[in-house]
Design a protein around this motif. Structure first.
Motif, PDB file in Angstrom:
ATOM      1  N   ALA A  84       0.828  -1.208   0.000  1.00 19.50           N
ATOM      2  CA  ALA A  84       0.000   0.000   0.000  1.00 19.50           C
ATOM      3  C   ALA A  84       0.865   1.261   0.000  1.00 19.50           C
ATOM      4  CB  ALA A  84      -0.926  -0.008   1.213  1.00 19.50           C
ATOM      5  N   THR A 181      -0.473   0.308 -18.651  1.00 21.60           N
ATOM      6  CA  THR A 181      -1.353   1.219 -17.917  1.00 21.60           C
ATOM      7  C   THR A 181      -2.027   2.213 -18.855  1.00 21.60           C
ATOM      8  OG1 THR A 181       0.101   1.016 -15.983  1.00 21.60           O
ATOM      9  CG2 THR A 181      -1.438   2.859 -16.017  1.00 21.60           C
ATOM     10  N   GLY A 190     -10.747   1.953 -14.728  1.00 22.10           N
ATOM     11  CA  GLY A 190     -10.510   2.828 -13.592  1.00 22.10           C
ATOM     12  C   GLY A 190      -9.301   2.377 -12.784  1.00 22.10           C
ATOM     13  N   TRP A 191      -8.999   3.142 -11.706  1.00 18.00           N
ATOM     14  CA  TRP A 191      -7.808   2.859 -10.911  1.00 18.00           C
ATOM     15  C   TRP A 191      -7.878   1.481 -10.272  1.00 18.00           C
ATOM     16  CZ3 TRP A 191      -6.323   1.754  -5.898  1.00 18.00           C
ATOM     17  CH2 TRP A 191      -4.962   1.928  -5.611  1.00 18.00           C
ATOM     18  N   TRP A 192      -9.033   1.146  -9.708  1.00 22.82           N
ATOM     19  CA  TRP A 192      -9.169  -0.150  -9.040  1.00 22.82           C
ATOM     20  C   TRP A 192      -9.049  -1.302 -10.034  1.00 22.82           C
ATOM     21  CZ3 TRP A 192      -8.614  -0.618  -4.053  1.00 22.82           C
ATOM     22  CH2 TRP A 192      -8.918   0.472  -3.218  1.00 22.82           C
ATOM     23  N   ARG A 193      -9.652  -1.128 -11.219  1.00 23.52           N
ATOM     24  CA  ARG A 193      -9.554  -2.188 -12.229  1.00 23.52           C
ATOM     25  C   ARG A 193      -8.108  -2.371 -12.679  1.00 23.52           C
ATOM     26  NH1 ARG A 193     -13.015  -4.825 -15.799  1.00 23.52           N
ATOM     27  NH2 ARG A 193     -11.777  -6.518 -16.709  1.00 23.52           N
ATOM     28  N   ARG A 194      -7.387  -1.263 -12.861  1.00 26.08           N
ATOM     29  CA  ARG A 194      -5.973  -1.365 -13.244  1.00 26.08           C
ATOM     30  C   ARG A 194      -5.155  -2.017 -12.127  1.00 26.08           C
ATOM     31  NH1 ARG A 194      -6.804   4.072 -14.563  1.00 26.08           N
ATOM     32  NH2 ARG A 194      -5.234   4.735 -13.024  1.00 26.08           N
ATOM     33  N   LEU A 195      -5.520  -1.706 -10.877  1.00 28.87           N
ATOM     34  CA  LEU A 195      -4.795  -2.272  -9.744  1.00 28.87           C
ATOM     35  C   LEU A 195      -4.894  -3.791  -9.730  1.00 28.87           C
ATOM     36  CD1 LEU A 195      -3.281  -1.943  -7.016  1.00 28.87           C
ATOM     37  CD2 LEU A 195      -5.538  -1.799  -5.933  1.00 28.87           C
ATOM     38  N   PHE A 196      -6.115  -4.326  -9.863  1.00 32.17           N
ATOM     39  CA  PHE A 196      -6.326  -5.766  -9.731  1.00 32.17           C
ATOM     40  C   PHE A 196      -6.077  -6.532 -11.028  1.00 32.17           C
ATOM     41  CE2 PHE A 196      -8.779  -4.195  -6.084  1.00 32.17           C
ATOM     42  CZ  PHE A 196      -8.255  -5.017  -5.087  1.00 32.17           C
ATOM     43  N   SER A 197      -6.116  -5.845 -12.168  1.00 33.83           N
ATOM     44  CA  SER A 197      -5.929  -6.545 -13.445  1.00 33.83           C
ATOM     45  C   SER A 197      -4.511  -6.404 -14.000  1.00 33.83           C
ATOM     46  CB  SER A 197      -6.931  -6.022 -14.480  1.00 33.83           C
ATOM     47  OG  SER A 197      -8.257  -6.283 -14.076  1.00 33.83           O
ATOM     48  N   THR A 199      -1.583  -4.116 -12.116  1.00 34.14           N
ATOM     49  CA  THR A 199      -0.524  -3.825 -11.154  1.00 34.14           C
ATOM     50  C   THR A 199      -0.213  -5.020 -10.250  1.00 34.14           C
ATOM     51  OG1 THR A 199      -1.205  -1.496 -11.168  1.00 34.14           O
ATOM     52  CG2 THR A 199       0.263  -2.230  -9.385  1.00 34.14           C
TER      53      THR A 199
END
Length: 269
Positions: A84, A181, A190-197, A199
Motif C-alpha cells: 500500500a 497502464t 478505472g484505478w481499481w480495475r488497473r490495480l487488480f488486473s 498492477t
C-alpha cells in the motif's frame, strides 16, 4: 586465464560461505547428537535423545506455535502495508522523496536501538499510554501482559520492516511497462480495475519475495524479545530463536539448543 580470473574472484565469497555457513552448520549438526553433563561438564554421545526430548516436549511445541502464529499474522501484514505504501509513494505526491525517507528511517535503526526506543514508549508512564490517556482511553500493560506482549513485539517488527520492503516493491512497480497502464486507461479502466488486473498480477513476484524474506527474518526474531520481554510474560513471547539462546546460554544445554537449530533449518528449507 578466464577460468583463473573467475576462480580468484569467487574465492573470497566461497571461503566466507564455508567458514561462516557450512562449518557452523556441521558443528551444529554434530553437537545436536551430544549431551554435556551439568555436573562434570563431560560430553557424551546422546544419539537422537535431544530430538526425542524436543519432539515430546509440550514446551517446545508451545514455542513453535507462538513462532508460527507470529509469522502468520505479521508477514501478510507487512506485505499488505508495504505494498500500500509503495502504491501511494509511487504516485506524483508532493515531497515524495521526503516521505519515502521518513518511512525508511525505522529500517535503518539497529534492532537493539529500536527495542530500547519501544521499551521507553511502552512503559506504564510512557508515550503510548500518555497518548491513550489524552484521547480518553485507559492505560495498557503492553509488555507486562501475556495477551499484549506478542502484539507489541509484532507492531515493533512491522514498524521496522515497512520502509525496507516498500523500496523493493517500488522498484517492482517501476518495472511494470507504462504502455500497459496507458492502454488500460484508453480502454476506460478505472484505478481499481488497473490495480487488480495489471498492477498486482505483475507485482506478484516482488510480493512473493517480500513474503518469503519476511518469513525467514521473522522466524529469526531475537533482539526485541531478549531486550524487552525475555520470552515472557508466562512464555507468551518465547519464540524459537530466543528459546535456542535460553537453552544454550542460560541453562547450558547446548545439545538441545543445537537440535533446535537443526529443526529450525529443516523448517525453513
Amino acid at each position: 586465464m578466464n577460468l583463473l580470473t573467475a576462480t580468484l574472484l569467487l574465492a573470497p565469497a566461497v571461503v566466507a560461505l564455508i567458514v561462516m555457513r557450512i562449518i557452523p552448520m556441521v558443528f551444529a549438526l554434530v553437537q545436536s547428537f551430544e549431551h554435556q553433563s551439568f555436573v562434570s561438564g563431560a560430553i557424551s554421545f546422546a544419539g537422537v535423545d535431544n530430538y526425542g526430548y524436543l519432539l515430546t516436549s509440550p514446551g517446545f511445541y508451545s514455542v513453535v506455535v507462538t513462532t508460527l502464529v507470529f509469522n502468520v499474522v505479521v508477514n501478510p501484514l507487512v506485505v499488505v502495508l508495504s505494498t500500500a505504501l509503495a502504491l501511494l509513494l509511487s504516485q506524483r505526491v508532493r515531497f515524495v522523496g521526503l516521505w519515502r525517507a521518513m518511512i525508511f528511517v525505522p529500517a535503518a535503526v539497529p534492532g537493539a536501538v529500536a527495542a530500547l526506543i519501544w521499551s521507553t514508549a511502552l512503559q506504564p508512564d510512557g508515550l503510548v499510554n500518555a497518548a491513550l490517556k489524552a484521547i480518553g482511553l485507559p492505560p495498557q500493560p503492553f509488555l507486562t501482559s501475556s495477551r499484549q506482549a506478542l502484539v507489541a513485539i509484532g507492531i515493533m517488527v512491522v514498524w521496522g520492516a515497512l520502509g525496507y520492503w516498500m523500496l523493493f516493491l517500488i522498484a517492482g512497480l517501476k518495472d511494470i511497462p507504462e504502455s500497459l497502464t496507458e492502454a488500460a486507461i484508453m480502454d476506460g479502466a478505472g484505478w481499481w480495475r488497473r490495480l487488480f488486473s495489471i498492477t498486482l498480477p505483475l507485482l506478484r513476484r516482488p510480493m512473493a519475495f517480500v513474503l518469503i524474506a519476511c518469513t525467514v527474518g521473522n522466524f529469526l526474531v531475537f533482539a526485541p524479545i531478549q531486550i524487552l520481554t525475555q520470552g515472557g510474560p508466562a512464555g507468551s513471547t518465547n519464540m524459537i530463536m530466543y528459546n535456542i539462546y535460553y537453552n544454550a546460554y542460560q541453562i547450558g544445554d547446548l545439545g538441545t539448543a543445537q537440535a533446535q537449530v537443526v529443526l529450525l533449518l529443516l523448517l525453513l528449507s
